[in-house]
Design a protein around this motif. Structure first.
Motif, PDB file in Angstrom:
ATOM      1  N   GLU A   1      29.528  35.325  22.840  1.00  0.00           N
ATOM      2  CA  GLU A   1      29.161  36.740  22.977  1.00  0.00           C
ATOM      3  C   GLU A   1      30.368  37.651  22.701  1.00  0.00           C
ATOM      4  O   GLU A   1      30.270  38.864  22.786  1.00  0.00           O
ATOM      5  N   THR A   2      31.495  37.031  22.361  1.00  0.00           N
ATOM      6  CA  THR A   2      32.682  37.820  22.044  1.00  0.00           C
ATOM      7  C   THR A   2      32.698  38.173  20.562  1.00  0.00           C
ATOM      8  O   THR A   2      32.504  37.299  19.716  1.00  0.00           O
ATOM      9  N   PHE A   3      32.919  39.437  20.274  1.00  0.00           N
ATOM     10  CA  PHE A   3      33.001  39.903  18.894  1.00  0.00           C
ATOM     11  C   PHE A   3      34.368  39.504  18.342  1.00  0.00           C
ATOM     12  O   PHE A   3      35.411  39.925  18.847  1.00  0.00           O
TER      13      PHE A   3
ATOM     14  N   CYS B   1      21.017  35.012   9.175  1.00  0.00           N
ATOM     15  CA  CYS B   1      22.383  34.864   9.697  1.00  0.00           C
ATOM     16  C   CYS B   1      22.729  36.006  10.659  1.00  0.00           C
ATOM     17  O   CYS B   1      23.679  35.898  11.438  1.00  0.00           O
ATOM     18  N   PHE B   2      21.972  37.096  10.605  1.00  0.00           N
ATOM     19  CA  PHE B   2      22.256  38.265  11.467  1.00  0.00           C
ATOM     20  C   PHE B   2      21.418  38.187  12.742  1.00  0.00           C
ATOM     21  O   PHE B   2      20.506  38.977  12.949  1.00  0.00           O
ATOM     22  N   TYR B   3      21.731  37.212  13.601  1.00  0.00           N
ATOM     23  CA  TYR B   3      20.928  36.963  14.797  1.00  0.00           C
ATOM     24  C   TYR B   3      21.561  37.549  16.058  1.00  0.00           C
ATOM     25  O   TYR B   3      21.062  37.342  17.156  1.00  0.00           O
ATOM     26  N   ARG B   4      22.674  38.257  15.865  1.00  0.00           N
ATOM     27  CA  ARG B   4      23.313  38.899  17.020  1.00  0.00           C
ATOM     28  C   ARG B   4      23.577  40.372  16.723  1.00  0.00           C
ATOM     29  O   ARG B   4      23.993  40.748  15.631  1.00  0.00           O
ATOM     30  N   LYS B   5      23.347  41.161  17.739  1.00  0.00           N
ATOM     31  CA  LYS B   5      23.538  42.603  17.650  1.00  0.00           C
ATOM     32  C   LYS B   5      24.781  42.941  18.465  1.00  0.00           C
ATOM     33  O   LYS B   5      25.038  42.325  19.500  1.00  0.00           O
TER      34      LYS B   5
ATOM     35  N   GLN C   1      32.452  30.965  17.574  1.00  0.00           N
ATOM     36  CA  GLN C   1      32.266  32.007  16.565  1.00  0.00           C
ATOM     37  C   GLN C   1      30.777  32.299  16.341  1.00  0.00           C
ATOM     38  O   GLN C   1      30.383  33.451  16.177  1.00  0.00           O
ATOM     39  N   GLU C   2      29.979  31.234  16.364  1.00  0.00           N
ATOM     40  CA  GLU C   2      28.555  31.361  16.013  1.00  0.00           C
ATOM     41  C   GLU C   2      27.652  31.615  17.215  1.00  0.00           C
ATOM     42  O   GLU C   2      26.569  32.180  17.064  1.00  0.00           O
ATOM     43  N   GLU C   3      28.085  31.176  18.392  1.00  0.00           N
ATOM     44  CA  GLU C   3      27.188  31.282  19.539  1.00  0.00           C
ATOM     45  C   GLU C   3      27.759  32.121  20.682  1.00  0.00           C
ATOM     46  O   GLU C   3      27.049  32.412  21.640  1.00  0.00           O
TER      47      GLU C   3
ATOM     48  N   HIS D   1      24.649  44.632  13.382  1.00  0.00           N
ATOM     49  CA  HIS D   1      24.452  43.202  13.575  1.00  0.00           C
ATOM     50  C   HIS D   1      25.626  42.467  12.931  1.00  0.00           C
ATOM     51  O   HIS D   1      26.246  42.981  11.997  1.00  0.00           O
ATOM     52  N   VAL D   2      25.884  41.271  13.407  1.00  0.00           N
ATOM     53  CA  VAL D   2      27.016  40.470  12.934  1.00  0.00           C
ATOM     54  C   VAL D   2      26.469  39.130  12.449  1.00  0.00           C
ATOM     55  O   VAL D   2      25.543  38.592  13.062  1.00  0.00           O
ATOM     56  N   ASP D   3      27.026  38.594  11.378  1.00  0.00           N
ATOM     57  CA  ASP D   3      26.470  37.321  10.886  1.00  0.00           C
ATOM     58  C   ASP D   3      27.112  36.120  11.564  1.00  0.00           C
ATOM     59  O   ASP D   3      28.005  36.266  12.415  1.00  0.00           O
TER      60      ASP D   3
ATOM     61  N   LEU E   1      28.485  40.797  21.860  1.00  0.00           N
ATOM     62  CA  LEU E   1      27.366  40.385  21.020  1.00  0.00           C
ATOM     63  C   LEU E   1      26.176  39.991  21.880  1.00  0.00           C
ATOM     64  O   LEU E   1      26.332  39.289  22.894  1.00  0.00           O
TER      65      LEU E   1
ATOM     66  N   VAL F   1      29.197  42.330   8.524  1.00  0.00           N
ATOM     67  CA  VAL F   1      28.467  43.145   9.497  1.00  0.00           C
ATOM     68  C   VAL F   1      27.375  43.909   8.756  1.00  0.00           C
ATOM     69  O   VAL F   1      27.504  44.223   7.573  1.00  0.00           O
TER      70      VAL F   1
ATOM     71  N   ASP G   1      29.224  33.597  11.001  1.00  0.00           N
ATOM     72  CA  ASP G   1      30.660  33.339  11.111  1.00  0.00           C
ATOM     73  C   ASP G   1      31.477  34.625  11.281  1.00  0.00           C
ATOM     74  O   ASP G   1      32.715  34.591  11.282  1.00  0.00           O
ATOM     75  N   GLN G   2      30.756  35.734  11.431  1.00  0.00           N
ATOM     76  CA  GLN G   2      31.391  37.028  11.752  1.00  0.00           C
ATOM     77  C   GLN G   2      32.321  37.552  10.660  1.00  0.00           C
ATOM     78  O   GLN G   2      33.293  38.237  10.956  1.00  0.00           O
ATOM     79  N   ASP G   3      32.004  37.226   9.394  1.00  0.00           N
ATOM     80  CA  ASP G   3      32.784  37.840   8.319  1.00  0.00           C
ATOM     81  C   ASP G   3      31.990  38.923   7.576  1.00  0.00           C
ATOM     82  O   ASP G   3      32.453  39.454   6.566  1.00  0.00           O
TER      83      ASP G   3
END
Lengths: 134, 134
Positions: free
Chosen positions: A18-20, B117-121, A14-16, A89-91, B129, A97, A93-95
């Motif tokens: 590359e899948t959204f 926390c917004f380290y991915r685009k 979730q955090e690292e 951009h996504v944070d 991502l 944007v 834990d992806q909850d």
């Protein structure tokens, strides 16, 4: 049912990864922070369900979920204050944007007729609100 | 029970009044958008209950409500990445607050060891991502 996005995974993916994998809450929503692409200033906070997020990515125009109306909300459809998405951009834990946008009618970004919904500052001493823009 | 804040009112008072009337949701929370006071860049999105908001105003150090731990969360209490609050803005209906902060340990703002926390685009074409900071 059409699956629009992958499901959330464990923390490392979730955090690292590359899948959204947007992590929708119990109401099916992620939080969206919207900033102005030119100034970087915060404009509004809204929410997106999977359909709103999908429509935003398909069209490049911000769509949200209106919690008060319980319906898909193409921001600016009535007022003309459409938001063109420049970056998302996504944070971690992806909850949440973060959308950086350009507004077609900046003066109508807020429904009160202001360039941002954050037009009042909190006086940290006496906890009163002070206009920060007119 | 101690009442820490005034209750929400009708739209005109809520949107144009000088009284701070945070509109907590069904879970007792408002959304907090946190930006870096120096750069203006978004750092994180969190949530605050009345106690977290009150402690933040009392101490000048950001406190949140941890939804995962279901407890008051003094950000940086363990890591040292305390956030000093420079300004708070409130949105039109007062269900979101925007905190501009200075971080005591910027490298530990995100629990993953990043400055935000917004380290991915999100690549808007293929929905993948992409790291935007290391």
């Amino acid at each position: 049912m059409v699956v629009l996005f992958e499901s959330p995974a464990g923390p490392s993916e979730q955090e690292e990864g590359e899948t959204f994998r947007p992590r929708f809450d119990a109401s099916g929503l992620v939080t969206a922070v919207v900033t102005d692409h030119a100034t970087g200033g915060p404009l509004m906070v809204a929410h997106m369900n999977a359909e709103a997020l999908d429509r935003t990515l398909e069209t490049g125009i911000a769509h949200y979920w209106s919690r008060s109306r319980q319906s898909l909300w193409k921001k600016g459809e009535t007022s003309g204050a459409l938001q063109s998405v420049r970056a998302i951009h996504v944070d971690c834990d992806q909850d949440a944007v973060w959308l950086s946008v350009t507004c077609a009618k900046p003066d109508d970004t807020c429904h009160t007729g202001r360039t941002t919904c954050f037009y009042r500052k909190l006086d940290l001493q006496n906890r009163k609100l002070i206009p920060s823009i007119s």
